[in-house]
Design a protein around this motif. Structure first.
Motif, PDB file in Angstrom:
ATOM      1  N   UNK A   1       0.844  -1.192   0.000  1.00 16.16           N
ATOM      2  CA  UNK A   1       0.000   0.000   0.000  1.00 16.16           C
ATOM      3  C   UNK A   1       0.878   1.239   0.000  1.00 16.16           C
ATOM      4  N   UNK A   2       0.275   2.376  -0.207  1.00 19.21           N
ATOM      5  CA  UNK A   2       1.027   3.623  -0.336  1.00 19.21           C
ATOM      6  C   UNK A   2       1.761   3.994   0.942  1.00 19.21           C
ATOM      7  N   UNK A   3       1.157   3.700   2.111  1.00 25.00           N
ATOM      8  CA  UNK A   3       1.755   4.089   3.395  1.00 25.00           C
ATOM      9  C   UNK A   3       2.611   2.993   4.019  1.00 25.00           C
ATOM     10  N   UNK A   4       2.722   1.835   3.346  1.00 22.10           N
ATOM     11  CA  UNK A   4       3.482   0.695   3.863  1.00 22.10           C
ATOM     12  C   UNK A   4       2.938   0.248   5.227  1.00 22.10           C
ATOM     13  N   UNK A   5       1.601   0.186   5.332  1.00 23.64           N
ATOM     14  CA  UNK A   5       0.949  -0.211   6.577  1.00 23.64           C
ATOM     15  C   UNK A   5       0.856  -1.725   6.659  1.00 23.64           C
ATOM     16  N   UNK A   6       0.988  -2.260   7.868  1.00 30.00           N
ATOM     17  CA  UNK A   6       0.923  -3.703   8.068  1.00 30.00           C
ATOM     18  C   UNK A   6      -0.503  -4.222   7.884  1.00 30.00           C
TER      19      UNK A   6
ATOM     20  N   UNK B   1      -2.736   2.345 -12.198  1.00 27.06           N
ATOM     21  CA  UNK B   1      -2.619   2.928 -10.875  1.00 27.06           C
ATOM     22  C   UNK B   1      -3.497   2.161  -9.889  1.00 27.06           C
ATOM     23  N   UNK B   2      -3.240   2.366  -8.593  1.00 28.20           N
ATOM     24  CA  UNK B   2      -4.032   1.677  -7.571  1.00 28.20           C
ATOM     25  C   UNK B   2      -5.523   1.992  -7.735  1.00 28.20           C
ATOM     26  N   UNK B   3      -5.834   3.275  -7.918  1.00 30.01           N
ATOM     27  CA  UNK B   3      -7.217   3.703  -8.164  1.00 30.01           C
ATOM     28  C   UNK B   3      -7.296   4.136  -9.616  1.00 30.01           C
ATOM     29  N   UNK B   4      -7.944   3.317 -10.425  1.00 30.88           N
ATOM     30  CA  UNK B   4      -7.984   3.586 -11.860  1.00 30.88           C
ATOM     31  C   UNK B   4      -9.199   2.887 -12.460  1.00 30.88           C
ATOM     32  N   UNK B   5      -9.435   3.105 -13.734  1.00 37.87           N
ATOM     33  CA  UNK B   5     -10.556   2.466 -14.420  1.00 37.87           C
ATOM     34  C   UNK B   5     -10.319   0.965 -14.508  1.00 37.87           C
ATOM     35  N   UNK B   6     -11.349   0.155 -14.333  1.00 36.36           N
ATOM     36  CA  UNK B   6     -11.173  -1.301 -14.434  1.00 36.36           C
ATOM     37  C   UNK B   6     -10.776  -1.705 -15.852  1.00 36.36           C
ATOM     38  N   UNK B   7      -9.878  -2.664 -15.953  1.00 33.93           N
ATOM     39  CA  UNK B   7      -9.404  -3.140 -17.246  1.00 33.93           C
ATOM     40  C   UNK B   7      -9.650  -4.638 -17.361  1.00 33.93           C
ATOM     41  N   UNK B   8      -9.560  -5.129 -18.598  1.00 31.33           N
ATOM     42  CA  UNK B   8      -9.745  -6.566 -18.827  1.00 31.33           C
ATOM     43  C   UNK B   8      -8.675  -7.373 -18.097  1.00 31.33           C
ATOM     44  N   UNK B   9      -7.456  -6.848 -18.064  1.00 27.61           N
ATOM     45  CA  UNK B   9      -6.374  -7.567 -17.375  1.00 27.61           C
ATOM     46  C   UNK B   9      -6.628  -7.638 -15.879  1.00 27.61           C
ATOM     47  N   UNK B  10      -7.134  -6.556 -15.296  1.00 30.02           N
ATOM     48  CA  UNK B  10      -7.447  -6.564 -13.867  1.00 30.02           C
ATOM     49  C   UNK B  10      -8.505  -7.620 -13.561  1.00 30.02           C
ATOM     50  N   UNK B  11      -9.547  -7.694 -14.391  1.00 28.07           N
ATOM     51  CA  UNK B  11     -10.613  -8.664 -14.154  1.00 28.07           C
ATOM     52  C   UNK B  11     -10.086 -10.087 -14.297  1.00 28.07           C
ATOM     53  N   UNK B  12      -9.251 -10.339 -15.319  1.00 29.71           N
ATOM     54  CA  UNK B  12      -8.705 -11.678 -15.521  1.00 29.71           C
ATOM     55  C   UNK B  12      -7.836 -12.106 -14.346  1.00 29.71           C
TER      56      UNK B  12
END
Length: 650
Positions: free
Chosen positions: A90-95, A106-117
């Motif tokens: 994560x961005x803050x390196x939280x446990x 990016x972490x927050x971005x539009x959903x893509x076919x690769x993300x779904x797969x």
């Protein structure tokens, strides 16, 4: 009146002269999924009657939501975050927090076919690569839920709350995350977690809970999460029945929350001079159509941008048109674009109250297009405080309201006053609304809140109904039939049999919400299979097909047969009737062809074609030749001549 079918459902967003404030139409969503061992150990019965873990249910829901979201709201941005994990990312390196993502995104971005797969395979790799563990344990100050909310809030820093809706959807089956610890440590961790949630909500981020009940016990939202998401009193009582313990229930909840009714725009409602309130408008029904086609570069595969240029016919140089003209008395009166817009402007775009009328004056046929639902905008500013929703306002007359309400500050208070008075007096408000392109009279009809079974069925508010002008109304034309021909009438027995048939095939509890558009479903299924490189096409169920099994029941079959016999008689044969109709049609076509051959013989077609005189004939005369030679007769005159010349070999 000529109505454009596409224009009926427009919300005035494409009007360049419309200066109304548009509401946010983009959404940022963070899926926050509990990955503790309890999410993997307990099971419940899923859609296919198989035992499934809560973690599988949550992942399945999110996967289905992403596939739907990438089609319906492709501009929305999402992030998937797991907490109570062994690994951290994560961005803050939280446990204990792992943000799932794929390359080139990016972490927050539009959903893509690769993300779904990749996300569809998350269960296979989760235990090995990410891991599950309890992030809140006795003797430890580590708080994974606090870290998860912090990480989600950091992801949602993108964009402004004025231009986008920001939401956190929390999936868990643990109703008391701090149940394993006691004493001051528990109180301190609970306090800090609730404060973290409040900080996020103060920034315009809404937190919504999607709980999964364990098989042997119901999810107790009062244990902790009621305070986190701000539930109390009636809201808490209404939330409890919505907690489902099945995957289907959970998917329905997620679908309802993901596709909530969005604000179309904000408008100003001018009641009297010097007194205005702001209203949100909501689109209750709109047709769903396939997405627009995007042109791509054949080499780079990047979207192409279409540009239009004006070129001088004499010099070939690019010109910038800055003026337009309108001919008047042999002169060209020139206008700039701004001047034309000002000339056309007859309305400021605000909603202006004209008066009130009894509801009996509003007819069903006055509704030109789907209505728009309006509700007051809650301005959270010092100069416009919000009155309590349960405030008691006693108003005797709408006209009195306009005078006395000047002392009341706040859009909600004024709206409540008008709303209650209109309901009690059974009146609707007449107002003028519209942009320069669509100025319209509208009726504001108050609707009271309807609650059934502890669940809100219809919200309180007003429907804005678009009224016709006097020019738009078409009066019914009477049909004067031939009195010498007796009008056929149904007998009492035929009416009785028809009534029995309708009762047999009555669609109980019918709702259009039960049927999906089969053409759209197939269209998106093909797109999904191509984008995700799936081997098989998802099976699409056409819910609009007749229920063959239901229609084959003995009671329905008997009712159909009795109705047919009562109308046509017992010796009626459909095939004979069909052959008779075909014979009649054949006779008509034969008579037309014979007449065309006879008329065609009166013309010297070769001479007409050689001398270019075919153009002097009428379309009816040209069709004599075409019909006589069994050629198509459709098209304009030029098309008919071309068809004749082609047939003659000219």
């Amino acid at each position: 009146m000529d109505l454009d079918p596409d224009d009926i459902f427009k919300d005035d967003e494409d009007d360049p002269d419309n200066d109304l404030e548009r509401a946010s139409t983009k959404e940022f969503v963070v899926y926050l999924v509990d990955a503790s061992p309890k999410m993997f150990s307990t099971t419940f019965q899923g859609e296919d009657q198989k035992d499934e873990t809560p973690f599988h249910a949550a992942v399945s829901c999110i996967s289905q939501s992403l596939k739907t979201q990438i089609i319906n709201n492709s501009n929305d941005e999402v992030a998937i975050c797991f907490f109570n994990t062994r690994e951290k990312k994560n961005l803050q390196d939280l446990n204990g927090v792992f943000v799932f993502n794929v390359a080139e995104r990016e972490y927050l971005d539009r959903p893509t076919a690769r993300l779904i797969k990749e996300f569809d395979r998350i269960e296979e790799l989760f235990i090995k690569e990410i891991g599950s563990q309890y992030g809140i344990m006795s003797g430890s100050r580590e708080n994974s839920l606090y870290n998860a909310l912090w990480a989600a809030q950091a992801l949602l820093r993108k964009g402004s709350a004025k231009t986008a809706d920001k939401r956190i959807l929390l999936f868990t089956n643990e109703d008391d995350p701090f149940g394993s610890i006691t004493g001051a440590t528990k109180m301190d961790m609970t306090r800090t977690t609730l404060q973290r949630a409040k900080d996020a909500q103060d920034l315009g981020i809404s937190i919504e809970l999607l709980p999964l009940s364990c098989p042997d016990e119901e999810f107790n939202v009062s244990a902790f999460y009621a305070d986190l998401i701000g539930l109390e009193g009636d809201d808490l009582a209404l939330f409890m029945p919505s907690v489902g313990d099945k995957l289907t229930d959970m998917k329905n909840q997620l679908r309802k929350r993901m596709f909530k009714k969005r604000v179309v725009r904000r408008i100003t409602f001018s009641i009297v001079k010097g007194l205005s309130i702001e209203l949100n408008t909501y689109a209750l029904i709109r047709p769903t159509v396939p997405g627009t086609i995007t042109w791509l570069d054949s080499i780079t595969n990047l979207p192409l941008k279409t540009e239009r240029s004006f070129i001088c016919a004499d010099t070939g140089a690019l010109v910038q048109p800055t003026k337009r003209f309108h001919p008047y008395k042999n002169k060209n009166v020139k206008f700039t674009t701004e001047e034309l817009s000002e000339v056309k402007r007859i309305s400021t775009g605000h909603l202006r109250l004209l008066g009130f009328k009894p509801l009996s004056c509003l007819k069903d046929y006055h509704n030109l297009r789907p209505s728009t639902f309006v509700f007051p905008t809650d301005k959270r500013a010092d100069e416009d405080p919000i009155c309590p929703r349960d405030m008691k306002i006693s108003i005797q007359d709408p006209l009195m309201t306009l005078e006395s309400v000047k002392e009341v500050v706040g859009s909600t208070c004024i709206f409540i006053a008008l709303h209650r008075s209109m309901l009690r007096l059974k009146r609707f408000a007449v107002a003028f609304y519209g942009s320069s392109a669509h100025p319209q009279l509208v009726a504001l009809v108050a609707q009271d809140e309807i609650i059934a079974g502890g669940v809100q069925v219809e919200p309180a508010g007003m429907h804005m109904i678009y009224l016709p002008y006097s020019d738009d109304i078409r009066h019914i034309e009477e049909l004067h039939s031939d009195i010498t021909v007796p009008t056929p009438r149904a007998t009492d027995d035929q009416i009785k049999k028809a009534t029995a048939l309708m009762r047999r095939i009555d669609l109980k509890d019918f709702s259009v919400c039960q049927f999906a558009n089969p053409a759209l479903q197939r269209h998106y299924a093909v797109l999904q299979a191509l984008a995700l490189e799936e081997d098989e096409m998802p099976e699409i169920k056409d819910e609009t097909l007749p229920d063959e099994e239901g229609m084959a029941r003995p009671g329905v079959v008997n009712a159909l047969e009795e109705f047919k016999n009562s109308v046509y008689g017992e010796n009626y044969n459909e095939e004979d009737e069909g052959h008779g109709k075909e014979s009649d049609a054949s006779k008509k076509r034969k008579a037309v062809a014979e007449n065309a051959v006879k008329e065609s013989a009166n013309y010297d077609w070769a001479d007409l074609a050689d001398n270019g005189k075919l153009k002097d004939l009428t379309t009816v005369e040209l069709k004599y030749y075409l019909t006589a030679h069994n050629l198509a007769v459709g098209g304009k005159k030029e098309v008919l001549i071309s068809r004749i010349l082609t047939h003659m070999g000219k």
